[in-house]
Design an enzyme around this catalytic site. Structure first.
Site: not given
Ligand code: 5GP
Length: 173
Positions: A97, A101, A103, A129, A157, A163
């Protein structure tokens, strides 16, 4: 757009950490039948660098999921836009991944893939995070743990742009 970004991780920092992760994965998966599963789109630079830092035979397969609801926060309801090309039953699977964040994405994808009965299922993310987590998901390999910033670059992005930045920066709206 680019004038609203402050650098967080330099190209050199990313390169060094990805080499370390690659070496660790090479050790941990030695002699195992491994399929590395990239979650598109954000993962493309990371997975390209990561697998080249792994000195072993492996397969690479991609999956793309979308969260219902849109926006920058995922709702946890995911549907498959692109599925893996092949089954993973009995094989060691590693989900890669760009960032974990809340999850929720990983939670759903993990469940989906576990139902296919891999020999093992682990997760490697470039960024984590943890302060934003809504569901507890095991993350086995983490590149960098970061604060609650909205980050862009190296695959990440903003409205499907940025990106291609070679580093990771914090976006200030
Ligand atoms: P989660 O389901 O863990 O909340 O979200 C995972 C996905 O949300 C990531 O794969 C990524 O697409 C997006 N995301 C979460 N945090 C950020 C961020 O700081 N920047 C960007 N560009 N995308 C993020």
């Amino acid at each position: 757009m680019r004038d609203r970004i402050t650098p967080l991780l330099t190209e050199a920092q990313i390169r060094t950490r990805v080499q370390e992760l690659g070496a660790q994965l090479t050790q941990d998966y030695a002699g195992k039948d491994l399929v590395v599963i990239g979650l598109l789109n954000g993962v493309f630079p990371f997975i390209a660098d990561l697998v080249r830092a792994m000195d072993m035979d492996l397969n690479i397969s991609f999956m793309q999921v979308a969260s219902y609801g849109g926006g920058t926060e995922s709702t946890g309801e995911v549907h498959i836009l692109k599925d893996l090309d092949r089954g993973i039953q009995g094989r060691h699977a590693l989900i890669v991944e760009d960032i974990v964040d809340t999850g929720l994405t990983l939670f759903k994808v993990g469940k989906l893939l576990r139902d296919r009965e891999p020999a093992s299922l682990k997760v490697c993310t470039l960024l984590d995070k943890p302060s934003r987590r809504k569901v507890q998901v095991p993350v086995d390999y983490v590149g960098f743990t970061i604060e609650d910033h909205f980050v862009v670059g190296y695959g990440l992005d903003l409205d499907d742009k940025l990106r291609n930045l070679p580093y990771v920066g914090v976006y200030h709206p």
